[in-house]
Structure formats: structure tokens, C-alpha cells
Design a protein around this motif. Sequence first.
Motif, PDB file in Angstrom:
ATOM      1  N   ILE A   1      -0.019   6.807   6.790  1.00 20.45           N
ATOM      2  CA  ILE A   1      -0.502   7.790   5.814  1.00 20.45           C
ATOM      3  C   ILE A   1      -0.709   7.073   4.481  1.00 20.45           C
ATOM      4  N   GLY A   2      -1.957   7.143   3.970  1.00 22.64           N
ATOM      5  CA  GLY A   2      -2.320   6.466   2.723  1.00 22.64           C
ATOM      6  C   GLY A   2      -3.227   5.287   3.011  1.00 22.64           C
ATOM      7  N   ALA A   3      -4.524   5.452   2.678  1.00 21.38           N
ATOM      8  CA  ALA A   3      -5.496   4.375   2.936  1.00 21.38           C
ATOM      9  C   ALA A   3      -5.825   3.650   1.643  1.00 21.38           C
ATOM     10  N   GLY A   4      -4.763   3.182   0.965  1.00 22.41           N
ATOM     11  CA  GLY A   4      -4.958   2.303  -0.193  1.00 22.41           C
ATOM     12  C   GLY A   4      -4.819   0.866   0.267  1.00 22.41           C
ATOM     13  N   ALA A   5      -4.471  -0.011  -0.668  1.00 23.24           N
ATOM     14  CA  ALA A   5      -4.381  -1.438  -0.348  1.00 23.24           C
ATOM     15  C   ALA A   5      -3.423  -1.686   0.813  1.00 23.24           C
ATOM     16  N   ALA A   6      -2.204  -1.155   0.717  1.00 30.00           N
ATOM     17  CA  ALA A   6      -1.186  -1.450   1.724  1.00 30.00           C
ATOM     18  C   ALA A   6      -1.523  -0.791   3.067  1.00 30.00           C
ATOM     19  N   GLY A   7      -1.933   0.481   3.027  1.00 26.37           N
ATOM     20  CA  GLY A   7      -2.217   1.205   4.270  1.00 26.37           C
ATOM     21  C   GLY A   7      -3.373   0.581   5.038  1.00 26.37           C
ATOM     22  N   LEU A   8      -4.446   0.240   4.347  1.00 29.62           N
ATOM     23  CA  LEU A   8      -5.608  -0.363   5.029  1.00 29.62           C
ATOM     24  C   LEU A   8      -5.222  -1.704   5.656  1.00 29.62           C
ATOM     25  N   PHE A   9      -4.473  -2.505   4.898  1.00 30.30           N
ATOM     26  CA  PHE A   9      -4.133  -3.840   5.398  1.00 30.30           C
ATOM     27  C   PHE A   9      -3.197  -3.749   6.598  1.00 30.30           C
ATOM     28  N   CYS A  10      -2.255  -2.814   6.510  1.00 25.63           N
ATOM     29  CA  CYS A  10      -1.302  -2.642   7.620  1.00 25.63           C
ATOM     30  C   CYS A  10      -2.036  -2.138   8.870  1.00 25.63           C
ATOM     31  N   ALA A  11      -2.926  -1.170   8.677  1.00 25.36           N
ATOM     32  CA  ALA A  11      -3.679  -0.607   9.813  1.00 25.36           C
ATOM     33  C   ALA A  11      -4.496  -1.705  10.500  1.00 25.36           C
ATOM     34  N   ALA A  12      -5.157  -2.533   9.670  1.00 19.00           N
ATOM     35  CA  ALA A  12      -6.005  -3.605  10.225  1.00 19.00           C
ATOM     36  C   ALA A  12      -5.168  -4.562  11.069  1.00 19.00           C
TER      37      ALA A  12
END
Length: 401
Positions: free
Chosen positions: A11-22
Motif C-alpha cells: 500500500i503506497g505507490a511512492g518511492a519505496a512502494g514502487l521499488f519494493c513492488a518491482a
Amino acid sequence: MSTTAFDAIIIGAGAAGLFCAAQAGQRGLKVLLLDHSPRIAEKVRIAGGGRCNFTNRDLDPRAPQRHFVGENPNFCRSALARYTPAQFIALVDRHGIRWHEKHKGQLFCDDSSQQIIDLLLAECQAGGVTRWQPCSVQGVTHADGLYRIETQRGPVQAPQLVIATGGLSIPQLGATDFGYRIAEQFGLRLVAPRPALVPLTFGGEAWAPYAGLAGLALPVRMATGSKKSRMEFLEDLLFTHRGLSGPAVLQISSYWTPGAPLQIDLAPGVDAAEALQAAKRDSRKRVANELAALMPARLADAWAASDEALQRPINEAGDKALSRLAERISRWEITPSGSEGYKKAEVTAGGVDTRELSSQTLESKQPGLYFIGEVVDVTGWLGGYNFQWAWASAHACAQAL
Ligand code: FDA
């Protein structure tokens, strides 16, 4: 309504969320990334004046307390050591993004922050990440080893839930206290959040003599704290209508406690008393004109104007008046009345208490629940340290999912 299942929900598509998801997606996990905001990674977009100061080469993971604030600055050591600025630079290079170093190790895109957002989206695509945006979250529950999230697009579930919803800064860009509420829901402690990297304000009357200096900038040495906890920065200071800003103030604000004074050396590296005495011996110029050799003329005028005894040529000025002036130049002490708050703060200090988290994986004491990025009580200095924490904490978490 049927519940869609994933390996991990972020939950949260900022810097950390996007990088973790990728990273998790590229490890083969089925990942859902969701964010309530219609726009992607708004803080990356506005960062660094639109050029995103995406990391800092001076970061030393062996001594994180040099550049990070928090109740336990050593907490971030493990994650920062396992994903370094050099690794993010290599990724930026692989995406063909041109960059440059400004000063003190700060790296910026040559062209636009949008390139970092494109990099994050491309990495998510390579990991087959499902992204729902805008998509609000109504509630989170946990039963039988599964997190069930009620979302605007229906219920979803996964054995692992990552909270990457950032802090409270810039509410107009979608910042919420969601992460803190989830921590509390699962009985995890918080360190009281507060605005950091924020301009400081000064009370009406006391500030009146300086209000006319708005717009003026100069390099200073600024300090706060007692002997034991003293922090100081050699950076630029900016006068504003309501107080002080600029890198020196943003940096010191992360260490400032309400009621404490700031000490400011307006001519760092210069012995002001000696310089004024030398001018007294050799010059017949007015005090304000001589002072302008040490600082911007507008500031020199304001400082000289504050004392009747200085309204004359410097060779006629009394030694006491000159030494008072030197003291005010090299040790101007002033107490902020407050800060500009979350509306202007670049980050939020405090957050999920690191004693509740594994420094290796960012997993909390609640099994399967992780916190990464700014929502955690880890706050970096100005200059790319906060993004590096976002990348490194995301990476550490993604390896563990
Ligand atoms: P981030 O805030 O980036 O992302 C959180 C996401 O969660 C957002 O997309 C938000 O919409 C979403 N969210 C919040 N509540 C939600 C909810 N209830 N439901 C669903 N989604 C929710 N740092 C740096 O290193 N270099 C720089 O140049 C700058 N410059 C800069 C400029 C300005 C003006 C600001 C405000 C900040 C910076 N920073 C910075 C700080 C940096 O932007 C910040 O530390 C990181 O973006 C933090 O990344 P996170 O992913 O943790 O949070």
C-alpha cells in the motif's frame, strides 16, 4: 464479491512502494501495488526542484548516524549496507538517465524527475506488478495468516502486507496517517511524528527587524542543541517573510526542539572581531560599508542600523560597540517560535518505532506486516538521503517477502 489473492500487497505507490513492488515482482512474486492518489509518485516528481536528488554518494552505511535522525539511527545500517548508492546509480545508468553531482555528494537527474518515475514503472512492469491507482483502502484485517484488504475495487488478500504510505508532509499531495493507524491497529508503537526539513518561523514583534530581509541568502554556520547533543551545519541560509529557510535551516530543523535557540555565525571562517578592528585601523568608511565585506550589503545595513553607536565611520566607532557587533555576527542567537509545519516540511520525522521492526527485513512484530520508507522512524538529511533510505528499505523488504 470474490477475493483476489496475491503473494504480497503493497500500500503506497511512492518511492519505496514502487521499488519494493518491482523487486518483489522480479523475484517471481505476484504483487499488488495500490495507492489512493490518481497521480503516481508525486514526491519523486517534485523532488530536487523537478530534477530529483535521487541519492547521495557521501552516505556511509557504517556510520548512518552521520546522516540519519531517529531514536535509533543505527537501525538503518543493515538495509543501507545491502543496497548502496552505487547500486542505485548503476540502475539509473542502465536506464540511460543522465545525472550530475551538485555538491556534498548530491546526485540529480540532468533532465527531469519524470525519468526516475519512468525507471520505477519500467522496473514494476518487468516484475509483472499489478497496480491499482487510484484505489482507496477501507480497512485491513488479519486472520488465518492472511491480510484481507477492503479496497474501492473489491477485497484482496495476501499473506504479506507492506505499508509504504510515507509520512504526513505535504497533505495536498495525498499524504495521510494511514501507516501510523495500521501500526496502532496491530499494537505497534510509534515515535510521535513531527515535521522535519522544514522552514522555521519567528514571533511577530521579535521578527519585525528582519522581515525586510526576505529573499536574502548567504552561507552561514548554524547550530542548535546542548554541548552533548550539539549539531551544526555549514550551508546557505535564506530569510523569508515569516522566518528562516534554506538548506542550513532545513537541516537544523530535524534536530531543533521547540523552545531551543539557534546559534548562527553569519560570517563563517572569519574572525569578525579581528576583521572589524583591522578595518578600524585602516579605513574611514562607514561601519555598514566595512561590514559589507563580510556579508551581503542589505544584511550589513540592517546589522549596523541596530546600534546608534555604529552610525559613523568605522575609525570613529568605539571598541565596545564593534565587539558587540562582532559577537552578533559570529553568534547571533535567536529562538524560533515554530515551524511552517507539514504543509512545507520535506519529510516527517518519527513514525513506526524501529524497536517494532527487524532491521534485516523491515518486518514488524506482527508476522507478515512490513513498514518501509518514510513511515518508519528513520529520517535522512537533506541531499538524497531520504530516497536512498526508500530504495534500501524497499530492497531489504523485497528480499524477505
Ligand atoms: P511517499 O510519500 O513517496 O509515498 C507514499 C505514497 O503513499 C503516496 O503515493 C501516497 O499517495 C500513498 N498513500 C498515502 N496514504 C495512503 C492511503 N491512505 N491509501 C493509499 N495510499 C496512500 N528526498 C530526497 O532524498 N531527495 C530529494 O530531492 C527530495 N526532495 C523532496 C522535495 C519535497 C518538496 C518533498 C515534500 C520531499 C522531498 N524528499 C526528497 C523526500 C522524499 O520525497 C520522501 O522521503 C520519499 O518520497 C519517501 O518515500 P515513501 O515511498 O516512503 O513515501
